[in-house]
Design an enzyme around this catalytic site. Structure first.
Site, short mmCIF file in Angstrom:
data_model
loop_
_atom_site.label_atom_id
_atom_site.label_comp_id
_atom_site.label_asym_id
_atom_site.label_seq_id
_atom_site.Cartn_x
_atom_site.Cartn_y
_atom_site.Cartn_z
N CYS A 135 6.39 3.71 -4.20
CA CYS A 135 5.54 4.63 -3.52
C CYS A 135 5.62 4.18 -2.02
O CYS A 135 5.11 3.36 -1.28
CB CYS A 135 4.13 4.03 -4.18
SG CYS A 135 2.67 5.08 -3.15
N CYS A 138 2.29 4.37 -0.36
CA CYS A 138 1.43 3.11 -0.50
C CYS A 138 2.00 1.78 0.27
O CYS A 138 1.12 1.11 1.02
CB CYS A 138 1.42 2.52 -1.85
SG CYS A 138 0.78 3.79 -3.06
N ASP A 139 3.26 1.84 0.68
CA ASP A 139 3.83 0.75 1.11
C ASP A 139 4.86 0.94 2.25
O ASP A 139 5.35 -0.15 2.87
CB ASP A 139 4.85 0.13 0.14
CG ASP A 139 4.09 -0.49 -1.08
OD1 ASP A 139 2.88 -0.95 -1.11
OD2 ASP A 139 4.74 -0.33 -2.34
#
Length: 312
Positions: A135, A138-139
């Site tokens: 992701c 996300c990261d």
């Protein structure tokens, strides 16, 4: 086998499932959450989240612990580590059988999530959360001024490679063929981005590192020659698949298996809702999963109230 009766049974204890449980329980509806593993879902494996409102930075496990505490406050019953044998969504009441219990429910909320398709190579599982991520949204911010690789050639892979250039100093896009499958307009954007370097006709054989990822072993699909690529992280984007093993065939799904819902999260079966990553949705994030759960929880309560009026 012990029989358990609830107004609502939620399949899956991630952010979507817990959110749904909080809303159904607050609606004075008896609620149970069943999960095939420990509760918390995928976010429990995230080292940190920086995009969930009100928490500038929080560990994924810590956030899901708060979700669980919130559900506990309203008396949601939890059944983790349940091996599901069968799910009957059509019957009335609906029936979920596990090794230990038979659950009977007026409504079912499916929050079983989805899983990324993995490369299936050495080092992949070992470095999840330590340089292997599925992701970029996300990261990505954790890779500021670092070098990362994206694996894949479809829209998701190319879009995420472009997104990662917001943070990384260099993004390698590794594809097993000599041309991408992504839409032309997306390809053009990537080709114009100076931070993206394409590695064609190549597959990743192994992910290596010490505490964190630091190297990929590549193989040229034409010559079989192997080489090393120094990176700080790798983002495989070769597809995702919904967790619908016990559900498919009973409910309307798209060609990839994701469950189709309306705006209230209702599926093609009355009294059955789907939330989070398991449904067809344009964005798969903790916040959107929690939002789906809230909507489904509210409408599950309305459905149960309507049933009571019919039986009175």
């Amino acid at each position: 086998m012990q029989v358990k009766e609830f107004d609502t049974v939620i399949l899956g204890g991630g952010p979507a499932g817990f959110s749904a449980g909080i809303y159904t329980a607050r609606g004075n509806v008896s609620t149970a959450i069943i999960d095939i593993s420990m509760l918390g879902g995928q976010p429990s494996n995230y080292l940190e989240l920086e995009n969930y409102p009100a928490f500038m930075k929080i560990g994924g496990y810590d956030l899901m612990e708060k979700f669980e505490e919130h559900a506990d406050m309203f008396g949601v019953q939890k059944f983790p580590m349940q091996e599901i044998e069968s799910v009957d969504l059509v019957s009335s009441p609906k029936v979920i059988k596990t090794k230990e219990y038979e659950f009977l429910a007026k409504t079912v909320i499916i929050a079983t999530g989805a899983k990324p398709m993995k490369l299936g190579i050495k080092g992949e599982n070992e470095f999840i959360g330590r340089g292997v991520s599925y992701c970029a949204v996300c990261d990505g911010a954790f890779y500021k001024d670092k070098i990362v690789a994206v694996v894949g050639g479809g829209n998701s892979a190319v879009e995420e490679a472009i997104y990662l250039t917001k943070f990384a100093s260099r993004v390698y896009l590794i594809h097993r063929r000599d041309e991408l499958r992504a839409d032309k307009i997306i390809q053009e954007r990537a080709m114009k981005n100076e931070k993206i370097e394409f590695i064609w006709n190549s597959v990743v054989l192994e992910i290596q590192g010490a505490e964190l990822v630091n190297n990929l072993v590549l193989k040229d699909t034409n010559t079989n020659e192997q080489s090393n690529l120094a990176v700080d992280g790798i983002f495989p984007y070769i597809g995702i698949t919904p967790n619908v093993e016990n559900i498919s065939g009973q409910i309307a799904q798209d060609k990839s298996g994701f469950i189709l819902t309306d705006e209230t999260m209702k599926t093609s079966i009355d009294g059955v809702y789907a939330v989070g990553d398991v449904r067809k949705t344009p964005l798969r994030q903790v916040i959107t999963a929690a939002s789906d759960g809230a909507v489904a929880g509210v409408y599950a309560v309305k459905y149960i109230e309507a049933l009571k009026e019919i039986t009175v």
